[in-house]
Write a protein that holds these residues in place. Structure first.
Motif, short mmCIF file in Angstrom:
data_model
loop_
_atom_site.label_atom_id
_atom_site.label_comp_id
_atom_site.label_asym_id
_atom_site.label_seq_id
_atom_site.Cartn_x
_atom_site.Cartn_y
_atom_site.Cartn_z
N HIS A 102 0.82 -1.20 0.00
CA HIS A 102 0.00 0.00 0.00
C HIS A 102 0.86 1.25 0.00
CE1 HIS A 102 -3.55 -2.41 0.51
NE2 HIS A 102 -3.03 -2.99 1.58
N THR A 103 0.20 2.37 -0.22
CA THR A 103 0.88 3.66 -0.28
C THR A 103 1.55 4.00 1.04
OG1 THR A 103 -0.68 4.50 -1.91
CG2 THR A 103 0.60 6.12 -0.68
N THR A 104 2.78 4.48 0.94
CA THR A 104 3.46 5.06 2.08
C THR A 104 4.11 6.36 1.62
OG1 THR A 104 5.21 4.78 3.73
CG2 THR A 104 5.54 3.70 1.63
N THR A 105 4.25 7.30 2.53
CA THR A 105 4.89 8.56 2.17
C THR A 105 6.40 8.50 2.30
OG1 THR A 105 4.68 9.41 4.42
CG2 THR A 105 2.86 9.89 2.90
N LEU A 106 6.93 7.42 2.83
CA LEU A 106 8.35 7.32 3.10
C LEU A 106 9.12 6.87 1.87
CD1 LEU A 106 8.19 5.55 6.58
CD2 LEU A 106 8.46 7.99 6.10
N PRO A 107 10.12 7.64 1.46
CA PRO A 107 10.93 7.22 0.30
C PRO A 107 11.54 5.83 0.48
CG PRO A 107 11.39 9.50 0.86
CD PRO A 107 10.52 8.96 1.95
N ALA A 108 11.93 5.50 1.71
CA ALA A 108 12.55 4.21 1.95
C ALA A 108 11.61 3.04 1.67
CB ALA A 108 13.05 4.13 3.39
N GLY A 109 10.31 3.34 1.60
CA GLY A 109 9.34 2.28 1.33
C GLY A 109 9.21 1.91 -0.13
N TYR A 110 9.87 2.65 -1.00
CA TYR A 110 9.79 2.41 -2.44
C TYR A 110 11.06 1.73 -2.91
CZ TYR A 110 5.55 5.15 -2.38
OH TYR A 110 4.28 5.59 -2.12
N ARG A 111 10.88 0.63 -3.60
CA ARG A 111 12.04 -0.19 -3.98
C ARG A 111 12.67 0.28 -5.29
NH1 ARG A 111 12.07 -6.83 -4.44
NH2 ARG A 111 14.27 -7.02 -5.03
N TYR A 112 11.85 0.73 -6.21
CA TYR A 112 12.35 1.06 -7.55
C TYR A 112 12.17 2.56 -7.82
CZ TYR A 112 11.81 -3.98 -7.94
OH TYR A 112 11.87 -5.33 -7.72
N TRP A 113 13.20 3.12 -8.47
CA TRP A 113 13.22 4.57 -8.72
C TRP A 113 13.67 4.86 -10.14
CZ3 TRP A 113 11.85 8.28 -5.13
CH2 TRP A 113 11.62 7.83 -3.83
N GLY A 114 13.12 5.94 -10.68
CA GLY A 114 13.63 6.46 -11.93
C GLY A 114 14.81 7.39 -11.67
N GLN A 115 15.36 7.92 -12.74
CA GLN A 115 16.55 8.75 -12.64
C GLN A 115 16.22 10.20 -12.29
OE1 GLN A 115 15.05 8.00 -15.41
NE2 GLN A 115 14.97 9.88 -16.61
N GLY A 116 14.95 10.58 -12.42
CA GLY A 116 14.53 11.93 -12.08
C GLY A 116 14.46 12.83 -13.30
N THR A 117 13.58 13.80 -13.23
CA THR A 117 13.46 14.80 -14.29
C THR A 117 13.29 16.17 -13.64
OG1 THR A 117 12.26 15.39 -16.32
CG2 THR A 117 10.92 14.51 -14.52
N GLN A 118 14.00 17.14 -14.16
CA GLN A 118 14.02 18.48 -13.55
C GLN A 118 12.80 19.27 -13.99
OE1 GLN A 118 16.44 20.02 -11.41
NE2 GLN A 118 14.83 21.59 -11.27
#
Length: 123
Positions: A102-118
């Motif tokens: 389920h949804t969590t607000t904590l970044p540590a709770g997310y396993r996969y990440w993109g590289q980011g976009t400005q």
């Protein structure tokens, strides 16, 4: 291996709109709760919006409610973030993230990440 690729960032003036997209590959997309985070220089990475696996529920941080809309397409394995009425304080690197559960607000709770976009909003 799960990969997330964001697109759609840029430089706009205050009041303008941008649409961010995130394409997910290498996993079972419908199993993931998806989130958009942002991080401004010198600040923590914060959850902006999230959508549940079935798209039945969404979360928005208070500062973007009524301006941002997150959606997902389980057939195309994509999520998007429509950002309207942008403000200079929305300036940040925006990251797409995925987690099982389920949804969590904590970044540590997310396993996969993109590289980011400005995203840069000028006043």
């Amino acid at each position: 291996q799960v990969q997330l690729v964001e697109s759609g960032g840029g430089l706009v003036e205050a009041g303008a709109s941008l649409r961010l997209s995130c394409a997910v590959s290498g996993g079972t997309f419908r199993q993931y709760t998806m989130g958009w985070f942002r991080q401004a220089p010198g600040k923590e990475r914060d959850l902006v919006a999230a959508v549940s696996r079935s798209a039945g529920s969404t979360f928005y941080t208070d500062s973007v409610k009524g301006r941002f809309t997150m959606s997902r397409d389980n057939a195309e394995n994509t999520v998007s973030l429509q950002m309207n009425s942008l403000k200079p304080e929305d300036t940040a690197v925006y990251y797409c993230a995925a987690r099982l559960g389920h949804t969590t607000t904590l970044p540590a709770g997310y396993r996969y990440w993109g590289q980011g976009t400005q995203v840069t909003v000028s006043s």
